[in-house]
Design an enzyme around this catalytic site. Structure first.
Site, PDB file in Angstrom:
ATOM      1  N   GLU A  40      53.942   6.498  73.106  1.00 52.17           N
ATOM      2  CA  GLU A  40      52.940   5.977  72.232  1.00 52.17           C
ATOM      3  C   GLU A  40      53.328   4.146  71.749  1.00 52.17           C
ATOM      4  OE1 GLU A  40      54.941   5.952  67.407  1.00 52.17           O
ATOM      5  OE2 GLU A  40      54.225   7.519  68.348  1.00 52.17           O
ATOM      6  N   GLN A  41      54.718   4.094  72.329  1.00 50.37           N
ATOM      7  CA  GLN A  41      54.449   2.522  72.746  1.00 50.37           C
ATOM      8  C   GLN A  41      53.651   2.298  74.080  1.00 50.37           C
ATOM      9  OE1 GLN A  41      56.924   4.538  71.998  1.00 50.37           O
ATOM     10  NE2 GLN A  41      57.612   3.815  70.251  1.00 50.37           N
TER      11      GLN A  41
END
Length: 515
Positions: free
Chosen positions: A323-324
């Site tokens: 998700e980063q």
């Protein structure tokens, strides 16, 4: 753009301001400016009454250790903050931010990471607010908890609205007065570059929201460069909207490791042949991942252990994403990836996930209940928060939730006869009702999702009637080691399978380690 020191930067933050801070963990975080703001408050009592918005928890911790007196913990002082809005908190209940929340020193709200960055972008776009279906039926839903974490957070920040016949959670926008962001470098025009960062984690959203609200943008960088020294595509924030720059060398060398920033590729050390219960869970997941799948990985076993199990199995066909922002490569602790292939901006990550882009998501669980609901945000006295979990499970259709059936002193032996429980865990992770709903099982079934719960003892699937055990670990007894550790009835499949014995033997899945 002007160059200032951290103390001068802190003086640019007015009392009562709403400030948006970039970063996650210890990356892309303007640590020296945060420290200066806290120091100014300690000596002068200003600025006070701040609202702090951050996409994720910021603290300089490693492997769950350290982090006190760093990042957002520095701001956790009564009077300094009035309110904090963030997707995650410290994993330690003794760290300053979590203590302040428990003591109601300031109001705390826990919203999904993707929702926070989209909300900031809505403010930057001049919209009245953000309407999203993400979080309906979870603790974020205003009809449940509305993301309010403590008693001080008495004021609602959202409402449920009808939009063309669809229920949405609506977050009204509010001005952002100051953005504190971190970049690798700035040139003489103030343009900010990210050539040595593993991800950007919401920096652009913070900067645009502040500038377009009539506020200011203050950046911390590690170095100054000349115009043209860095390719323009490495730039993300134009100098025309940057008001001040603080130069602070990076204290941790590996933060800008070229293997995780994409500047270089390396031959990775062979995966460990460790054989703990978490390795078994990781191997069981990898065995079930479709050939050529694009797979999102959440924190915990998914991000830390699944990539190593995949490398050991030679599964270079899997395309991992976290998700980063890193896409491709081999993820590891901290939301970074080794030998990654590209880096998405935070907005694009969550638009992609919420739209169901990846084939599979592999996530951890803190608690699972009789309905199949999952809690990762608040359990057993801990308050980690949801991170991007709620955004991820909203869109991705095939979900794996991972963890051991019990925890707290659990000792298990794995080998050629399967699994042996030496010391049972003190804490049952399957509970009648979760403390907080981070994943709503009923909503998932209605959306046609396929949900599997992968544990050391066996594999469960979500059905309209609740959980069903469809595979069991060799070497253990169904009643003693599985059903007696679950305080609610679980259906056992008529054709109950036995998990592959190879999963229990270190190195059994070995192929040529994927790079």
């Amino acid at each position: 753009m002007k160059i200032v020191d951290a103390q001068e930067a802190a003086r640019l933050v007015p009392a009562g301001a709403t400030i948006a801070i970039s970063g996650g963990g210890y990356r892309v975080a303007p640590e020296s400016i945060i420290a200066a703001v806290a120091e100014r408050f300690a000596t002068e009592g200003a600025p006070g009454d701040l609202t702090v918005i951050a996409a994720a928890m910021i603290e300089r911790s490693r492997g769950g250790k350290g982090g006190m007196t760093t990042g957002l913990n520095r701001l956790a002082r009564k009077g300094l903050m009035r309110r904090i809005i963030v997707s995650s908190f410290s994993r330690s209940s003794t760290h300053e931010l979590n203590v302040g929340i428990a003591e109601n020193a300031f109001a705390a709200y826990n919203f999904p990471m993707g929702t926070i960055v989209q909300w900031l972008r809505a403010q930057a776009s001049g919209r009245p607010g953000l309407a999203t279906p993400v979080g309906l039926g979870t603790y974020v839903d205003p009809r449940i908890e509305g993301g309010r974490v403590n008693a001080a957070a008495s004021a609602p920040m959202s409402s449920v609205v009808d939009l063309a016949g669809h229920e949405m959670i609506y977050y009204p926008c509010e001005p952002v007065h100051v953005a504190l962001v971190k970049a690798s470098a700035a040139d003489s025009r103030g343009n900010l570059y990210f050539d040595r960062e593993a991800f950007s984690h919401g920096v652009l959203d913070c900067a645009l929201a502040a500038h377009n609200s009539g506020g200011i943008v203050i950046a911390e960088v590690n170095r100054l460069v000349d115009i043209g020294d860095i390719h323009p595509r490495m730039g993300l924030i134009p100098g025309a909207i940057v008001d001040a720059v603080v130069v602070a060398p990076e204290p941790w060398e590996d933060e800008q490791d070229p293997v995780i920033t994409g500047a270089a590729r390396a031959e990775l050390a062979p995966p460990d042949d460790r054989n703990l219960p978490r390795d078994l869970v990781a191997r069981a997941v990898v065995e079930r991942l479709p050939q050529g799948a694009m797979v999102n990985l959440g924190a915990g076993i998914p991000m830390y252990d699944v990539p190593e199990a995949a490398r050991r199995a030679g599964r270079s066909d899997i395309y991992f994403t976290v998700e980063q922002g890193p896409m491709g490569g081999w993820p590891k602790v901290g939301g970074v990836s080794r030998n990654l292939e590209m880096i998405f901006e935070q907005q694009e990550v969550f638009h992609f996930y919420e739209g169901g882009g990846p084939d599979v998501s592999v996530l951890s669980f803190g608690q699972v209940d009789r309905h199949g609901n999952v809690n990762v945000s608040k359990f057993s006295g801990m308050l980690p928060g949801c991170g991007g979990f709620i955004n991820i499970v909203h869109g991705i259709k095939t979900l794996f939730f991972c963890g051991t059936l019990t925890t707290g002193g659990l000792v298990e032996d794995l080998g050629e006869t399967g699994l042996a429980v030496t010391t049972e865990g003190r804490i049952q992770r399957f509970v009648p009702d979760v403390e907080q709903i981070t994943f709503n099982a009923r909503g998932a079934l209605a959306a046609g999702k396929t949900v599997t719960y992968v544990t050391d003892r066996g594999l469960f699937r979500l059905t309209p009637d609740g959980l069903e055990l469809f595979a069991i670990a060799p070497g253990i007894e169904l009643q003693k080691h599985v059903l007696s550790q679950i305080p609610f009835p679980v259906r056992v499949a008529a054709d109950l399978q036995t998990m592959d014995i190879g999963l229990f033997i270190a190195g059994q899945m070995s192929g040529k380690a994927a790079q």
